[in-house]
Scaffold this motif. Structure first.
Motif, PDB file in Angstrom:
ATOM      1  N   PHE A   1      27.868   6.728   9.162  1.00  0.00           N
ATOM      2  CA  PHE A   1      26.556   5.929   9.486  1.00  0.00           C
ATOM      3  C   PHE A   1      25.472   6.756   9.024  1.00  0.00           C
ATOM      4  O   PHE A   1      24.423   6.633   9.763  1.00  0.00           O
ATOM      5  CB  PHE A   1      26.733   5.922  10.977  1.00  0.00           C
ATOM      6  CG  PHE A   1      27.823   4.991  11.758  1.00  0.00           C
ATOM      7  CD1 PHE A   1      27.906   3.493  11.295  1.00  0.00           C
ATOM      8  CD2 PHE A   1      28.937   5.685  12.218  1.00  0.00           C
ATOM      9  CE1 PHE A   1      28.837   2.805  12.045  1.00  0.00           C
ATOM     10  CE2 PHE A   1      29.911   5.104  12.637  1.00  0.00           C
ATOM     11  CZ  PHE A   1      29.916   3.726  12.534  1.00  0.00           C
ATOM     12  N   LEU A   2      25.744   7.677   8.158  1.00  0.00           N
ATOM     13  CA  LEU A   2      24.258   8.524   7.886  1.00  0.00           C
ATOM     14  C   LEU A   2      23.524   7.926   6.799  1.00  0.00           C
ATOM     15  O   LEU A   2      23.818   7.161   5.952  1.00  0.00           O
ATOM     16  CB  LEU A   2      25.103   9.974   7.106  1.00  0.00           C
ATOM     17  CG  LEU A   2      25.684  11.079   8.339  1.00  0.00           C
ATOM     18  CD1 LEU A   2      26.275  12.187   7.373  1.00  0.00           C
ATOM     19  CD2 LEU A   2      24.624  11.463   9.244  1.00  0.00           C
ATOM     20  N   ASN A   3      22.331   8.378   7.019  1.00  0.00           N
ATOM     21  CA  ASN A   3      21.212   8.031   6.034  1.00  0.00           C
ATOM     22  C   ASN A   3      20.091   9.357   5.907  1.00  0.00           C
ATOM     23  O   ASN A   3      19.169   9.189   6.432  1.00  0.00           O
ATOM     24  CB  ASN A   3      20.539   6.777   6.454  1.00  0.00           C
ATOM     25  CG  ASN A   3      19.754   6.152   5.309  1.00  0.00           C
ATOM     26  OD1 ASN A   3      19.689   6.574   4.572  1.00  0.00           O
ATOM     27  ND2 ASN A   3      18.755   5.216   5.698  1.00  0.00           N
ATOM     28  N   PRO A   4      20.648  10.284   5.754  1.00  0.00           N
ATOM     29  CA  PRO A   4      19.998  11.611   5.844  1.00  0.00           C
ATOM     30  C   PRO A   4      18.715  11.720   4.852  1.00  0.00           C
ATOM     31  O   PRO A   4      18.795  11.144   3.800  1.00  0.00           O
ATOM     32  CB  PRO A   4      21.175  12.774   5.496  1.00  0.00           C
ATOM     33  CG  PRO A   4      21.908  12.086   4.508  1.00  0.00           C
ATOM     34  CD  PRO A   4      21.992  10.774   4.666  1.00  0.00           C
ATOM     35  N   PRO A   5      18.102  12.675   5.226  1.00  0.00           N
ATOM     36  CA  PRO A   5      16.741  12.986   4.237  1.00  0.00           C
ATOM     37  C   PRO A   5      17.371  13.730   3.132  1.00  0.00           C
ATOM     38  O   PRO A   5      18.315  14.564   3.042  1.00  0.00           O
ATOM     39  CB  PRO A   5      15.700  13.910   5.212  1.00  0.00           C
ATOM     40  CG  PRO A   5      16.548  14.157   6.195  1.00  0.00           C
ATOM     41  CD  PRO A   5      17.791  13.393   6.141  1.00  0.00           C
ATOM     42  N   ALA A   6      16.591  13.550   1.908  1.00  0.00           N
ATOM     43  CA  ALA A   6      17.263  14.196   0.730  1.00  0.00           C
ATOM     44  C   ALA A   6      16.757  15.757   0.828  1.00  0.00           C
ATOM     45  O   ALA A   6      15.411  15.782   1.276  1.00  0.00           O
ATOM     46  CB  ALA A   6      16.476  13.289  -0.673  1.00  0.00           C
ATOM     47  N   THR A   7      17.619  16.663   0.269  1.00  0.00           N
ATOM     48  CA  THR A   7      16.946  18.074  -0.003  1.00  0.00           C
ATOM     49  C   THR A   7      17.602  18.441  -1.184  1.00  0.00           C
ATOM     50  O   THR A   7      17.980  17.693  -2.115  1.00  0.00           O
ATOM     51  CB  THR A   7      17.667  18.897   1.210  1.00  0.00           C
ATOM     52  OG1 THR A   7      19.112  19.018   1.201  1.00  0.00           O
ATOM     53  CG2 THR A   7      17.408  18.471   2.419  1.00  0.00           C
ATOM     54  N   THR A   8      17.473  19.664  -1.588  1.00  0.00           N
ATOM     55  CA  THR A   8      17.791  20.097  -3.019  1.00  0.00           C
ATOM     56  C   THR A   8      19.340  20.208  -3.035  1.00  0.00           C
ATOM     57  O   THR A   8      19.924  20.048  -4.074  1.00  0.00           O
ATOM     58  CB  THR A   8      17.217  21.532  -3.317  1.00  0.00           C
ATOM     59  OG1 THR A   8      17.584  22.352  -2.174  1.00  0.00           O
ATOM     60  CG2 THR A   8      15.636  21.533  -3.249  1.00  0.00           C
ATOM     61  N   GLU A   9      20.077  20.194  -1.717  1.00  0.00           N
ATOM     62  CA  GLU A   9      21.593  20.021  -1.786  1.00  0.00           C
ATOM     63  C   GLU A   9      22.163  18.828  -1.293  1.00  0.00           C
ATOM     64  O   GLU A   9      23.261  18.534  -1.407  1.00  0.00           O
ATOM     65  CB  GLU A   9      21.953  21.097  -0.783  1.00  0.00           C
ATOM     66  CG  GLU A   9      21.366  22.517  -1.348  1.00  0.00           C
ATOM     67  CD  GLU A   9      21.836  23.126  -2.438  1.00  0.00           C
ATOM     68  OE1 GLU A   9      22.960  22.539  -3.078  1.00  0.00           O
ATOM     69  OE2 GLU A   9      21.286  23.885  -3.357  1.00  0.00           O
TER      70      GLU A   9
ATOM     71  N   VAL B   1      21.240  19.256   6.846  1.00  0.00           N
ATOM     72  CA  VAL B   1      20.469  18.859   5.788  1.00  0.00           C
ATOM     73  C   VAL B   1      19.697  20.114   5.444  1.00  0.00           C
ATOM     74  O   VAL B   1      19.290  20.448   4.267  1.00  0.00           O
ATOM     75  CB  VAL B   1      19.581  17.695   5.791  1.00  0.00           C
ATOM     76  CG1 VAL B   1      20.453  16.477   6.055  1.00  0.00           C
ATOM     77  CG2 VAL B   1      18.832  17.711   7.078  1.00  0.00           C
ATOM     78  N   ALA B   2      19.788  21.259   6.095  1.00  0.00           N
ATOM     79  CA  ALA B   2      19.030  22.417   6.145  1.00  0.00           C
ATOM     80  C   ALA B   2      19.640  23.363   6.853  1.00  0.00           C
ATOM     81  O   ALA B   2      20.409  23.128   7.670  1.00  0.00           O
ATOM     82  CB  ALA B   2      17.465  22.342   6.064  1.00  0.00           C
ATOM     83  N   ASP B   3      19.225  24.735   6.702  1.00  0.00           N
ATOM     84  CA  ASP B   3      19.715  25.710   7.613  1.00  0.00           C
ATOM     85  C   ASP B   3      19.247  25.637   8.862  1.00  0.00           C
ATOM     86  O   ASP B   3      19.895  25.941  10.105  1.00  0.00           O
ATOM     87  CB  ASP B   3      19.181  27.416   7.059  1.00  0.00           C
ATOM     88  CG  ASP B   3      19.869  27.370   5.808  1.00  0.00           C
ATOM     89  OD1 ASP B   3      20.926  26.728   5.477  1.00  0.00           O
ATOM     90  OD2 ASP B   3      19.419  28.475   5.008  1.00  0.00           O
ATOM     91  N   ASP B   4      18.012  24.896   9.265  1.00  0.00           N
ATOM     92  CA  ASP B   4      17.630  24.764  10.810  1.00  0.00           C
ATOM     93  C   ASP B   4      17.463  23.147  11.015  1.00  0.00           C
ATOM     94  O   ASP B   4      16.759  22.994  11.942  1.00  0.00           O
ATOM     95  CB  ASP B   4      16.314  25.490  11.068  1.00  0.00           C
ATOM     96  CG  ASP B   4      15.388  24.955   9.783  1.00  0.00           C
ATOM     97  OD1 ASP B   4      15.676  23.920   8.894  1.00  0.00           O
ATOM     98  OD2 ASP B   4      14.070  25.235  10.042  1.00  0.00           O
ATOM     99  N   THR B   5      18.077  22.311  10.195  1.00  0.00           N
ATOM    100  CA  THR B   5      17.950  20.906  10.338  1.00  0.00           C
ATOM    101  C   THR B   5      19.118  20.255  10.419  1.00  0.00           C
ATOM    102  O   THR B   5      19.918  20.177   9.529  1.00  0.00           O
ATOM    103  CB  THR B   5      16.889  20.219   9.514  1.00  0.00           C
ATOM    104  OG1 THR B   5      15.593  20.976   9.481  1.00  0.00           O
ATOM    105  CG2 THR B   5      16.570  18.628   9.773  1.00  0.00           C
ATOM    106  N   LEU B   6      19.323  19.393  11.476  1.00  0.00           N
ATOM    107  CA  LEU B   6      20.525  18.351  11.514  1.00  0.00           C
ATOM    108  C   LEU B   6      19.698  16.828  11.219  1.00  0.00           C
ATOM    109  O   LEU B   6      18.995  16.503  11.766  1.00  0.00           O
ATOM    110  CB  LEU B   6      21.266  18.596  12.822  1.00  0.00           C
ATOM    111  CG  LEU B   6      22.288  19.727  13.204  1.00  0.00           C
ATOM    112  CD1 LEU B   6      22.470  19.351  14.571  1.00  0.00           C
ATOM    113  CD2 LEU B   6      23.263  19.456  12.132  1.00  0.00           C
TER     114      LEU B   6
END
Length: 634
Positions: free
Chosen positions: A135-143, A62-67
């Motif tokens: 099964f994903l429920n990721p945090p929202a980002t700009t992408e 969900v980000a360059d440094d976050t899974l």
């Protein structure tokens, strides 16, 4: 939740391409779970205490440094999740996380659903991929579309939070706060009002002159309380008004309720419901058409005293309370003709008693004449009379015939009698008293006769049945078994299911069981030859006995000389059926048995055999022994 994943050395190696010029994209295909509190370190190659591996998970960068990763376990497994590990498609342990306290608890009926955000310190998140995003429920980002938290007003006003969403309300709050700080001299709802210094051209659409025309705003010309003269009534409406101009000033509340003053009589009248209820005259007398009250209480007058009025006066018929006896326990010194004394009179008999019945003609000094004895008389005109009198010995005596002075019956200190019968008391009941009550401890006799009801169970009768004696049967617990005893004879333990092993059956008979039966394979003892019926002592005689009494005797006789007979005693006396002899031994090898004779009747009881030698052939020796067999029955 957000956590830091420890990447193993093997996991980092998997990220490096073959030419060592860049990175590979790795695929996570399994998640291992463990209840063990693992302290993760890069050298690990397996998850300690691993319970199972799950394929029901999803992940995405969900980000360059976050899974963001979601793990699900819908099975019936039960465990405390403290550690988990990521395994690549080639089985390599890529990374792991562990802590001492449970991350989640998995029960039989629950589904484990864990969503985590994994921060990567020095690895690009997009290089790590997952096989499924189901099964994903990721945090929202700009992408990435996903779950996002709404920012509070202070968080929006702080202008530094880049992870929370802004609502219209919080945006307006932040804008208003900024505007208030920037444009404090601009009039608005937050800075107008009293003291603001705002000078507008209109007020609610009206010029100031419109408001200064007071009479026009009121609809009438207001009166000046400092001295204006009124020429008519002061009205609230048609019914409520004050009129002090007429002959009789009036304060009117409605059509039937008002107060007015009569100038002719100088009396103030109170009219309620159209009727005069009270008045106040010039002398100060306040008169009421009904009851008058003061401080919430009725005021006594000649019209409302008397019986049932509730009046509590200081005197009664001009006498103080001390002139009368009381029935509420309050002591006084009232007397009536010297016959009744009530209250606490010092030094006069039982002066502490609230009521005293004194001797007749009491003058302060006691007299012993029975004519002055204290007494109480009961008289029912035309029906009967009774008398209760105290005698000099201290006894109380009663009589029911007023015309018979000798009929007094005393109340004895020990017993009290009624109709010449003793009255039961705590001092004369008990064993032998003859007391026959209706209840015993509140229960009828039938309640006690219901023995099963009192015991709580139906008792077993001991003895008295068919073929049963009066013996005393004891049944009790030995500490391990239920035992029975009749009189002084111990019958041993009673067998129940837990002790059924003590009873012979198919599962515990056989060799070594110790069973002693009446039959063996359906046959009695008589059908078998017993070892104790065998006498194998062949020197000189022996026997064996078969079932039914069949007996075989055998043995060797003494030395026979010529034709001299010899007696052979049988090992088992029988009724002889057959006797046979032979001569296997002898001092001459040519001795034969052609001339051996048995002198014993067949079919007769025999304890011995008589044998003899008719002749011996071969010459030479004339001696030898006889071996015999004798068959018979006992």
């Amino acid at each position: 939740m957000s956590l830091s994943l420890v990447i193993t050395n093997a996991g980092r190696a998997a990220l490096v391409n073959a030419a060592n010029t860049g990175t590979n994209t790795v695929l996570v295909t399994q998640i291992g779970v463990s209840a063990t509190a693992v302290t993760a370190n890069p050298t690990m190659t397996a998850l300690a205490g691993e319970i199972k591996r799950l394929a029901t998970f999803g992940g995405v960068a969900v980000a360059d440094d976050t899974l963001h990763m979601t793990i699900r376990d819908e099975t019936a497994s039960v465990y405390s999740l403290r550690s988990f590990a990521l395994y690549l498609s080639n089985g390599v342990l890529f990374g792991l996380f562990g802590q001492a306290s449970p991350i989640m608890e998995k029960t039989v009926n629950s589904t484990l659903l864990l969503s985590v955000d994994i921060k990567l310190a020095d690895i690009a998140a997009p290089t790590i991929t997952f096989g499924s995003t189901e099964f994903l429920n990721p945090p929202a980002t700009t992408e990435v579309q996903g779950v996002i938290e709404l920012a509070t007003d202070p968080e929006v006003a702080g202008k530094t939070d880049a992870t929370r969403a802004v609502t219209a309300k919080s945006l307006w709050f932040a804008f208003s706060t900024w505007l208030a700080a920037w444009g404090s001299d601009v009039w608005r709802s937050s800075n107008d009002g009293s003291g603001s210094g705002l000078d507008s051209d209109l007020l609610d659409g009206q010029q100031g002159a419109w408001y200064s025309n007071i009479a026009a705003r009121l609809g009438f010309t207001p009166a000046n309380k400092a001295g204006d003269t009124f020429t008519g009534p002061i009205r609230r409406d048609e019914l409520a008004y004050l009129d002090i101009q007429g002959g009789n000033p009036i304060l009117n509340f409605d059509a039937a309720d008002y107060i007015y003053f009569s100038r002719a009589t100088n009396v103030l009248y109170f009219i309620i419901g159209g009727a005069a209820r009270a008045s106040l005259d010039p002398s100060g007398v306040f008169s009421s058409a009904g009851q008058m009250g003061a401080a919430g209480q009725i005021v006594w007058n000649a019209g409302n005293d008397g019986a049932g009025s509730g009046m509590d006066a200081d005197l009664f018929h001009g006498r103080p309370p001390s002139a009368y006896t009381r029935n509420d326990g309050t002591p006084n010194a009232a007397r009536s003709q010297g016959q009744i004394s009530a209250g606490d009179t010092p030094n006069e008999g039982f002066h502490s008693a609230p009521i005293q019945i004194r001797e007749i003609g009491y003058v302060g000094t006691a007299t012993r004449s029975t004519a002055y004895a204290p007494s109480i008389a009961f008289h029912w005109a035309g029906v009967n009379a009774a008398h209760l009198k105290m005698y000099e010995d201290g006894s109380l005596r009663a009589r029911g015939n007023n015309n018979d002075p000798a009929s007094y019956v005393p109340f004895y200190a020990a017993n009290v009698y009624s109709h010449s019968q003793i009255v039961w008391s705590a001092g004369n009941d008990g064993a032998g008293s003859g007391l026959d009550s209706d209840l015993l401890d509140g229960q009828q006799g039938g309640w006690y006769a219901d023995i099963p009801g009192r015991l709580g169970f139906v008792p077993v009768r001991q003895g008295g049945g068919s073929g049963q004696g009066p013996n005393i049967v004891h049944i009790g617990w030995s500490g391990s078994r239920l035992k029975a005893q009749v009189d002084s004879s111990d019958l041993g333990s009673i067998v129940f299911d837990p002790h059924i092993a003590d009873v012979w059956r198919a599962s515990n008979d056989g060799a070594g069981s110790g069973m002693d039966t009446d039959l063996f394979r359906g046959n009695p003892l008589e059908a078998f030859a017993l070892l104790n019926q065998f006498d194998f002592n062949a020197n000189p005689v022996g026997h064996f006995q078969m079932p039914g009494g069949f007996v075989v005797n055998w043995g060797t006789s003494g030395v026979l000389n010529g034709d001299q007979p010899a007696t052979i005693n049988l090992s088992k006396p029988v009724s002889l059926h057959l006797a046979a002899v032979c001569v296997p031994n002898g001092s001459n090898a040519n001795v034969d048995n052609h001339g051996i004779m048995v002198n014993q009747p067949i079919g007769q009881p025999a304890t011995s055999l008589t044998v003899g030698r008719g002749f011996i052939t071969g010459g030479g020796g004339t001696s030898g022994t006889v071996t015999f067999i004798a068959i018979g029955k006992v």
